[in-house]
Design an enzyme around this catalytic site. Structure first.
Site, PDB file in Angstrom:
ATOM      1  N   ARG A 104       1.070  -1.031   0.067  1.00 49.66           N
ATOM      2  CA  ARG A 104       0.092  -0.017  -0.091  1.00 49.66           C
ATOM      3  C   ARG A 104       0.888   1.336   0.023  1.00 49.66           C
ATOM      4  O   ARG A 104       1.497   1.476   0.963  1.00 49.66           O
ATOM      5  CB  ARG A 104      -0.927  -0.021   1.291  1.00 49.66           C
ATOM      6  CG  ARG A 104      -1.676   1.453   1.448  1.00 49.66           C
ATOM      7  CD  ARG A 104      -2.839   1.222   2.393  1.00 49.66           C
ATOM      8  NE  ARG A 104      -3.857   0.605   2.111  1.00 49.66           N
ATOM      9  CZ  ARG A 104      -5.042   0.632   2.476  1.00 49.66           C
ATOM     10  NH1 ARG A 104      -5.292   1.428   3.381  1.00 49.66           N
ATOM     11  NH2 ARG A 104      -6.214  -0.001   1.694  1.00 49.66           N
ATOM     12  N   HIS A 131      -7.346   0.533  -6.480  1.00 53.40           N
ATOM     13  CA  HIS A 131      -7.624  -0.290  -5.269  1.00 53.40           C
ATOM     14  C   HIS A 131      -8.282  -1.483  -5.792  1.00 53.40           C
ATOM     15  O   HIS A 131      -9.472  -1.518  -5.367  1.00 53.40           O
ATOM     16  CB  HIS A 131      -8.427   0.552  -4.184  1.00 53.40           C
ATOM     17  CG  HIS A 131      -8.289   0.013  -2.817  1.00 53.40           C
ATOM     18  ND1 HIS A 131      -7.669  -1.228  -2.544  1.00 53.40           N
ATOM     19  CD2 HIS A 131      -9.041   0.368  -1.769  1.00 53.40           C
ATOM     20  CE1 HIS A 131      -7.762  -1.310  -1.044  1.00 53.40           C
ATOM     21  NE2 HIS A 131      -8.533  -0.492  -0.611  1.00 53.40           N
ATOM     22  N   GLN A 134     -10.184  -4.041  -3.490  1.00 54.68           N
ATOM     23  CA  GLN A 134     -11.575  -3.596  -2.825  1.00 54.68           C
ATOM     24  C   GLN A 134     -12.560  -3.931  -4.006  1.00 54.68           C
ATOM     25  O   GLN A 134     -13.405  -4.298  -3.586  1.00 54.68           O
ATOM     26  CB  GLN A 134     -11.495  -2.100  -2.545  1.00 54.68           C
ATOM     27  CG  GLN A 134     -12.579  -1.547  -1.784  1.00 54.68           C
ATOM     28  CD  GLN A 134     -12.847  -2.143  -0.526  1.00 54.68           C
ATOM     29  OE1 GLN A 134     -12.048  -2.123   0.158  1.00 54.68           O
ATOM     30  NE2 GLN A 134     -14.325  -2.860  -0.395  1.00 54.68           N
ATOM     31  N   ASP A 220     -17.148   7.034  -1.199  1.00 53.21           N
ATOM     32  CA  ASP A 220     -15.929   6.864  -0.427  1.00 53.21           C
ATOM     33  C   ASP A 220     -15.645   8.227   0.016  1.00 53.21           C
ATOM     34  O   ASP A 220     -16.416   9.112  -0.197  1.00 53.21           O
ATOM     35  CB  ASP A 220     -14.828   6.592  -1.594  1.00 53.21           C
ATOM     36  CG  ASP A 220     -13.476   6.296  -0.870  1.00 53.21           C
ATOM     37  OD1 ASP A 220     -13.411   5.866   0.207  1.00 53.21           O
ATOM     38  OD2 ASP A 220     -12.789   5.955  -1.858  1.00 53.21           O
ATOM     39  N   CYS A 260     -16.089   1.215   0.550  1.00 51.93           N
ATOM     40  CA  CYS A 260     -15.082   0.325   1.152  1.00 51.93           C
ATOM     41  C   CYS A 260     -14.550   0.621   2.420  1.00 51.93           C
ATOM     42  O   CYS A 260     -13.701  -0.506   3.006  1.00 51.93           O
ATOM     43  CB  CYS A 260     -13.778   0.772  -0.046  1.00 51.93           C
ATOM     44  SG  CYS A 260     -13.418   2.584   0.175  1.00 51.93           S
ATOM     45  N   ARG A 288     -13.268  -8.742   1.374  1.00 49.51           N
ATOM     46  CA  ARG A 288     -11.877  -8.617   1.254  1.00 49.51           C
ATOM     47  C   ARG A 288     -10.958  -9.712   1.464  1.00 49.51           C
ATOM     48  O   ARG A 288     -10.325 -10.125   0.727  1.00 49.51           O
ATOM     49  CB  ARG A 288     -11.210  -7.387   2.078  1.00 49.51           C
ATOM     50  CG  ARG A 288     -11.782  -6.100   1.424  1.00 49.51           C
ATOM     51  CD  ARG A 288     -11.363  -5.782   0.228  1.00 49.51           C
ATOM     52  NE  ARG A 288      -9.853  -5.506   0.366  1.00 49.51           N
ATOM     53  CZ  ARG A 288      -9.126  -4.453   0.855  1.00 49.51           C
ATOM     54  NH1 ARG A 288      -9.772  -3.562   1.495  1.00 49.51           N
ATOM     55  NH2 ARG A 288      -7.668  -4.600   0.669  1.00 49.51           N
TER      56      ARG A 288
HETATM   57  N1  NVA Z   1      -9.944   6.177  -1.555  1.00 49.35           N
HETATM   58  C1  NVA Z   1      -9.751   6.060  -0.102  1.00 49.35           C
HETATM   59  C2  NVA Z   1      -9.796   4.706   0.020  1.00 49.35           C
HETATM   60  C3  NVA Z   1      -9.387   4.126   1.508  1.00 49.35           C
HETATM   61  C4  NVA Z   1      -9.550   2.676   1.655  1.00 49.35           C
HETATM   62  C5  NVA Z   1      -8.194   6.405   0.036  1.00 49.35           C
HETATM   63  O1  NVA Z   1      -7.404   6.262  -0.941  1.00 49.35           O
HETATM   64  O2  NVA Z   1      -7.893   7.038   1.259  1.00 49.35           O
HETATM   65  N1   CP Z   2     -11.074  -0.550   2.491  1.00 45.00           N
HETATM   66  C1   CP Z   2      -9.910  -0.385   2.809  1.00 45.00           C
HETATM   67  O1   CP Z   2      -8.958  -0.788   2.199  1.00 45.00           O
HETATM   68  O2   CP Z   2      -9.744  -0.221   4.389  1.00 45.00           O
HETATM   69  P1   CP Z   2      -8.191   0.058   5.113  1.00 45.00           P
HETATM   70  O3   CP Z   2      -7.689   1.240   4.705  1.00 45.00           O
HETATM   71  O4   CP Z   2      -8.880  -0.151   6.492  1.00 45.00           O
HETATM   72  O5   CP Z   2      -7.378  -1.099   4.747  1.00 45.00           O
END
Ligand code: NVA
Ligand code: CP
Length: 306
Positions: A104, A131, A134, A220, A260, A288
């Site tokens: 990540r 992502h 997800q 989101d 998500c 997930r």
């Molecule tokens: N769009 C959000 C998703 C978090 C799971 C982010 O990138 O922070």
């Molecule tokens: N939806 C998701 O990826 O959650 P986290 O940021 O908690 O991993």
């Protein structure tokens, strides 16, 4: 065997997704009935987090243990990644000692570079652009509740972010349509999303119109990780992009709501909607783990039917 990475949704074919969804259902069944399944015994997953996480960490870590393997957890703060060791060198070293890497991070270019120098498969656990794990979970959740997503309409209300980009890729690959409504200045960029044309998405200035007739309404956070400096400007710009009961009322009567997570009740979604009867966000979060177990099995062992 050539190494398969999972860096974008388009890294698997429609046929492979059909396999992955079938495997996820079977792997979920085994989990629910306490049936031991350890195809990844002695394999190790390295998880690299340069941004915060709850679901991604727990789902990959618990999932890998359930498949008989083990995990190594690294963050920018407690590894040499935060002290400017080149990505190429990190990839070479980490991939000599582990069998699979989940990352990540910020730019998609970072994960692409890591994958280029990795001896083992690399999975995108979220970047600024995509992502994919997800969206795989979201589509699996849709199929569980309503059957095939082909030909259906997904309403995306909110930011033209990593989730939106990945929905567009999935729509093109699996044959459904995304109704996208974002505030001006936060539109999806088809070039960044990497979609070929606009046959599988329609843009709406009014979020209510995007939801009209939709089979699934999803949203989101207004401010994704890495964009915190824009928080106040985004709160003002996104005020009308809150999924509420009026939006759900114009969607199909059996429409589902997904998010998500993490969610901010009163911002991108009302409490009535996310805690309401059409919301499947807890199944979505749990799934997930099941789809990622299917993905790890696929990347390490190919198509198995155990
Ligand atoms: N769009 C959000 C998703 C978090 C799971 C982010 O990138 O922070
Ligand atoms: N939806 C998701 O990826 O959650 P986290 O940021 O908690 O991993």
């Amino acid at each position: 065997m050539t190494i398969r990475h999972y860096l974008q949704f388009t890294d698997c074919t429609a046929d492979e997704y059909a396999h992955l969804f079938a495997r996820a259902a079977e792997i979920k069944r085994k989990f629910k009935t306490y049936e031991k399944y350890h195809p990844l015994a002695d394999r190790t997953l390295a998880m690299i987090f340069e941004k915060a996480s709850t679901r991604t960490r727990v789902s990959f870590e618990a999932g890998m243990y359930q498949l008989g393997g083990s995990v190594v957890h690294l963050t920018t703060g407690d590894s040499q990644l935060g002290r400017a060791e080149p990505i190429e060198d990190s990839a070479r070293v980490i991939s000599r000692m582990t069998d699979l890497v989940m990352i990540r991070t910020f730019g998609q270019d970072k994960i692409e570079k890591f994958a280029l120098h990795s001896r083992v498969p690399v999975i995108n656990g979220l970047t600024n652009e995509f992502h994919p794990c997800q969206i795989m979970a979201d589509i699996f959740t849709y199929i569980e509740h309503r059957g095939s997503i082909q030909g259906k309409v997904v309403a995306w209300v909110g930011d033209g972010n990593n989730m939106a980009n990945t929905w567009l890729q999935a729509a093109e690959l699996l044959g459904f349509t995304v109704h996208v409504s974002t505030p001006r200045g936060y539109e999806v960029n088809a070039e960044v999303a990497g979609v070929k044309g606009n046959a599988h998405y329609k843009v709406f200035s009014d979020p209510l119109e995007a939801c009209r007739g939709a089979d699934l309404v999803t949203t989101d956070v207004w401010t994704s990780m890495g964009y915190e400096a824009e928080n106040e400007a985004r709160k003002a710009a996104f005020a009308d992009w809150c999924v509420d009961e009026a939006m759900m009322a114009v969607a199909k009567p059996d429409a589902l709501f997904m998010h998500c997570l993490p969610a901010h009740r009163g911002e991108e979604v009302t409490a009535e909607v996310i805690d309401g009867a059409q919301s499947v966000v807890w199944d979505e979060a749990e799934n997930r783990m099941h789809v990622q177990k299917a993905l790890m099995e696929f990347l390490l062992l190919g198509r198995v039917n155990a």
